[in-house]
Design an enzyme around this catalytic site. Structure first.
Site, mmCIF file in Angstrom:
data_model
loop_
_atom_site.group_PDB
_atom_site.id
_atom_site.type_symbol
_atom_site.label_atom_id
_atom_site.label_comp_id
_atom_site.label_asym_id
_atom_site.label_seq_id
_atom_site.Cartn_x
_atom_site.Cartn_y
_atom_site.Cartn_z
ATOM 1 N N LYS A 69 47.131 4.483 10.152
ATOM 2 C CA LYS A 69 45.823 5.140 9.966
ATOM 3 C C LYS A 69 44.662 4.286 10.474
ATOM 4 O O LYS A 69 43.850 4.762 11.259
ATOM 5 C CB LYS A 69 45.605 5.493 8.486
ATOM 6 C CG LYS A 69 44.278 6.212 8.246
ATOM 7 C CD LYS A 69 44.173 6.746 6.844
ATOM 8 C CE LYS A 69 43.219 5.977 5.966
ATOM 9 N NZ LYS A 69 41.851 5.831 6.463
ATOM 10 N N ASN A 70 44.586 3.038 10.049
ATOM 11 C CA ASN A 70 43.373 2.273 10.352
ATOM 12 C C ASN A 70 43.447 1.443 11.626
ATOM 13 O O ASN A 70 42.432 0.917 12.063
ATOM 14 C CB ASN A 70 43.011 1.376 9.166
ATOM 15 C CG ASN A 70 42.585 2.197 7.954
ATOM 16 O OD1 ASN A 70 42.831 3.395 7.898
ATOM 17 N ND2 ASN A 70 41.955 1.575 6.997
ATOM 18 N N ILE A 106 30.485 -1.259 -0.180
ATOM 19 C CA ILE A 106 30.659 -0.696 1.169
ATOM 20 C C ILE A 106 30.332 0.801 1.206
ATOM 21 O O ILE A 106 29.557 1.255 2.050
ATOM 22 C CB ILE A 106 32.099 -0.919 1.693
ATOM 23 C CG1 ILE A 106 32.531 -2.376 1.488
ATOM 24 C CG2 ILE A 106 32.217 -0.496 3.156
ATOM 25 C CD1 ILE A 106 31.750 -3.425 2.259
ATOM 26 N N ASP A 117 32.250 12.342 3.369
ATOM 27 C CA ASP A 117 33.518 12.734 2.754
ATOM 28 C C ASP A 117 33.545 12.282 1.312
ATOM 29 O O ASP A 117 32.504 11.946 0.739
ATOM 30 C CB ASP A 117 34.713 12.253 3.572
ATOM 31 C CG ASP A 117 34.826 10.733 3.607
ATOM 32 O OD1 ASP A 117 34.104 10.068 2.844
ATOM 33 O OD2 ASP A 117 35.643 10.234 4.386
ATOM 34 N N ARG A 158 37.973 11.161 10.016
ATOM 35 C CA ARG A 158 36.841 10.458 10.621
ATOM 36 C C ARG A 158 37.216 9.631 11.847
ATOM 37 O O ARG A 158 36.398 9.394 12.717
ATOM 38 C CB ARG A 158 36.179 9.552 9.596
ATOM 39 C CG ARG A 158 35.537 10.314 8.483
ATOM 40 C CD ARG A 158 34.671 9.410 7.684
ATOM 41 N NE ARG A 158 33.698 8.750 8.534
ATOM 42 C CZ ARG A 158 32.537 9.250 8.886
ATOM 43 N NH1 ARG A 158 32.176 10.435 8.461
ATOM 44 N NH2 ARG A 158 31.718 8.567 9.648
HETATM 45 N N1 EPU Z 1 27.783 2.863 8.261
HETATM 46 C C1 EPU Z 1 26.504 3.234 8.595
HETATM 47 N N2 EPU Z 1 26.236 3.536 9.901
HETATM 48 C C2 EPU Z 1 27.198 3.473 10.864
HETATM 49 C C3 EPU Z 1 28.507 3.092 10.521
HETATM 50 C C4 EPU Z 1 28.773 2.788 9.196
HETATM 51 O O1 EPU Z 1 25.612 3.294 7.747
HETATM 52 O O2 EPU Z 1 26.889 3.759 12.035
HETATM 53 C C5 EPU Z 1 28.083 2.542 6.863
HETATM 54 C C6 EPU Z 1 29.062 3.560 6.258
HETATM 55 O O3 EPU Z 1 28.380 4.705 5.794
HETATM 56 C C7 EPU Z 1 29.728 2.752 5.168
HETATM 57 C C8 EPU Z 1 29.718 1.326 5.728
HETATM 58 O O4 EPU Z 1 28.782 1.320 6.781
HETATM 59 O O5 EPU Z 1 28.933 2.805 4.020
HETATM 60 C C9 EPU Z 1 31.069 0.860 6.239
HETATM 61 O O6 EPU Z 1 31.528 1.715 7.277
HETATM 62 P P1 EPU Z 1 32.530 1.230 8.401
HETATM 63 O O7 EPU Z 1 32.019 1.751 9.704
HETATM 64 O O8 EPU Z 1 32.792 -0.230 8.285
HETATM 65 O O9 EPU Z 1 33.867 1.989 8.001
HETATM 66 P P2 EPU Z 1 34.661 3.089 8.789
HETATM 67 O O10 EPU Z 1 34.955 2.610 10.168
HETATM 68 O O11 EPU Z 1 34.038 4.417 8.610
HETATM 69 C C10 EPU Z 1 37.025 2.084 8.188
HETATM 70 C C11 EPU Z 1 38.281 2.569 7.540
HETATM 71 C C12 EPU Z 1 38.053 2.718 6.053
HETATM 72 C C13 EPU Z 1 37.645 1.369 5.491
HETATM 73 C C14 EPU Z 1 36.386 0.867 6.212
HETATM 74 C C15 EPU Z 1 35.938 -0.517 5.768
HETATM 75 C C16 EPU Z 1 39.405 3.910 9.178
HETATM 76 C C17 EPU Z 1 39.796 5.253 9.648
HETATM 77 N N3 EPU Z 1 38.670 3.860 8.095
HETATM 78 O O12 EPU Z 1 36.036 3.089 7.966
HETATM 79 O O13 EPU Z 1 39.302 3.082 5.497
HETATM 80 O O14 EPU Z 1 37.380 1.510 4.111
HETATM 81 O O15 EPU Z 1 36.639 0.827 7.638
HETATM 82 O O16 EPU Z 1 36.963 -1.430 5.958
HETATM 83 O O17 EPU Z 1 39.764 2.904 9.777
HETATM 84 C C18 EPU Z 1 40.733 4.014 3.902
HETATM 85 O O18 EPU Z 1 41.655 3.558 4.563
HETATM 86 O O19 EPU Z 1 40.897 4.535 2.771
HETATM 87 C C19 EPU Z 1 39.382 3.951 4.440
HETATM 88 C C20 EPU Z 1 38.374 4.631 3.943
#
Ligand code: EPU
Length: 419
Positions: free
Chosen positions: A23-24, A328, A118, A94
């Site tokens: 997934k990640n 986060i 979400d 996402r």
């Molecule tokens: N954020 C912003 N603006 C942006 C991007 C992010 O405000 O342009 C904020 C988000 O709203 C959030 C925070 O920054 O509050 C962290 O977001 P990040 O971009 O780091 O996370 P993500 O890429 O959306 C991935 C994983 C998540 C994991 C996070 C943090 C995937 C598909 N998802 O999400 O995984 O929690 O990084 O490590 O890789 C899970 O596996 O259950 C999961 C949610």
């Protein structure tokens, strides 16, 4: 509808191997394979639900995606690609946003549905968009889609406000084909980012500083397809270690880089588990009742937000009171009401949860809100009296390749029921 039925009270024992981080990490590399024409082979890919969504998305974009053998996925990308990612797929997952950078870099335009928030928070994309604009793209959000265009992408200095995993991935997968140098400051340092950098470098990208908070990318004219295995799933490894903490017993976990779970291992040792490194991975033991410890989530190498619900599940029966702070995501505590239905004593206030350890939990019907929350309910159920039914477990199957079977292989009484 899928549900899991868990009967608590069985101690865990045995050895388990973690799956690839589909997934990640894997989904991101599938999207990045759009950057090169030809056939990319990804190994160590396990069939989780989100994988099917990414396969459909890539097929819709014009790639051919097939299983070459179990856990080996083959993605063939031609010269022509569709520039659009539709809402029906993007809204399910996402990680769909990960096609934006590669499509823009390959085609000079992309139209990707906006995923929206979400169950864990609002999840904005402003940092992704600002970085693409800095690299020369024009962006508009129209009718629920982000439409991006560029004549030529140029390297830029991108300073992220927060070390966002997704924004770091978007910049990486765009900058590899841009003209000149891109520097990402305050880049995410999660092992998945490092794995993506290694994937791109093997394709011919020029990347320095992977794994640190400053990543430098020197754009190249083209990339070539590769054959590579994705990293072991550190979140699954942490989940299994915590399952041992919830149920008691002793297990060996193999197939994970122990550095990737250093912080969670430290916390579990503080809680009273014994976790030791072996040449093959980790051996965990939980003999005594756990002690409460405070937890606050931070970007890697801090305590991962994805472990937070699982840690709360353990703390429900630990001795003492713990304060858990989620830094986060802005709405990641919805699952605590489900734990309270099992007899836990948890109060939340904004970004904090106060978890008072109780003597016992009792099995109940509960509902999974998201992938990690669902896993947390399963863990709580392992240490609860009687039977727990976890409903809506499709969420859990999005990220774990059959968690019930894996736990059952360690002696837990967990089964999957398909209605
Ligand atoms: N954020 C912003 N603006 C942006 C991007 C992010 O405000 O342009 C904020 C988000 O709203 C959030 C925070 O920054 O509050 C962290 O977001 P990040 O971009 O780091 O996370 P993500 O890429 O959306 C991935 C994983 C998540 C994991 C996070 C943090 C995937 C598909 N998802 O999400 O995984 O929690 O990084 O490590 O890789 C899970 O596996 O259950 C999961 C949610």
């Amino acid at each position: 509808m899928t549900r899991y039925v868990v009967r608590g009270g069985q101690r865990l024992s045995g050895t388990v191997r973690v799956a690839g981080m589909t997934k990640n990490a894997g989904l991101k590399q599938m999207a990045a394979s759009l950057l090169a024409q030809g056939t990319t082979v990804l190994r160590n890919v396990t069939p989780v639900v989100d994988l099917d969504v990414m396969i459909d998305l890539l097929r819709g974009i014009g790639a051919a995606v097939e299983w070459a053998e179990p856990e080996v996925l083959q993605i063939t990308v031609g010269e022509e690609l569709e520039a659009e990612a539709p809402y029906e797929l993007v809204s399910q997952m996402r990680a769909s946003i990960n096609v934006l950078g590669p499509l823009l870099a390959r085609l000079g335009h992309a139209r990707v549905a906006m995923p929206g928030g979400d169950n864990i928070g609002s999840r904005k994309l402003d940092m992704h968009f600002a970085a693409l604009v800095a690299m020369g793209a024009e962006l508009e959000v129209l009718h629920g889609f982000v439409e991006a265009r560029c004549n030529a992408l140029c390297g830029a200095r991108v300073v992220l406000e927060f070390p966002s995993v997704g924004a770091t991935e978007t910049v990486l997968t765009t900058a590899v084909l841009a003209k000149g140098q891109t520097v990402i400051e305050n880049a995410a340092r999660e092992p998945e980012i490092n794995d993506l950098c290694e994937f791109l470098t093997a394709m011919g990208a020029r990347i320095g500083g992977a794994g640190s908070s400053t990543i430098e990318i020197e754009g190249v004219d083209e990339l070539h397809p590769i054959d590579r295995a994705i990293v072991g799933d550190r979140i699954e490894a942490g989940t299994l270690l915590m399952a041992c903490g919830a149920a008691g017993g002793s297990i060996a976990v193999e197939g994970v880089d122990v550095e990737h779970v250093e912080m969670v291992v430290r916390k579990l040792n503080e809680m009273g588990m014994t976790i030791e490194t072996t040449p093959d991975g980790l051996v965990a033991r939980a003999d005594e009742p756990l002690r409460a410890v405070d937890v606050q989530t931070l970007p890697y190498p801090g305590f991962s937000t994805d472990f937070m619900p699982l840690a709360v599940a353990l703390l429900t029966r630990a001795e003492g009171t713990a304060i858990v702070t989620e830094n986060i995501f802005d709405n990641r505590f919805a699952f605590v009401d489900e734990l309270n239905r099992m007899g836990a004593d948890i109060r939340t206030e904004g970004r904090h949860a106060v978890v008072r350890g109780v003597e016992r939990l009792t099995g109940a019907p509960v509902r999974a809100h998201d992938v990690r929350a669902g896993a947390a309910l399963v863990l709580a159920a392992l240490g609860a009296d009687g039977e727990t039914t976890v409903l809506d477990t499709r969420h859990v199957d999005r990220g774990y390749a059959d968690l019930p079977s894996k736990l059952a292989s360690l002696g837990a009484d967990v089964s999957r029921v398909e209605d």
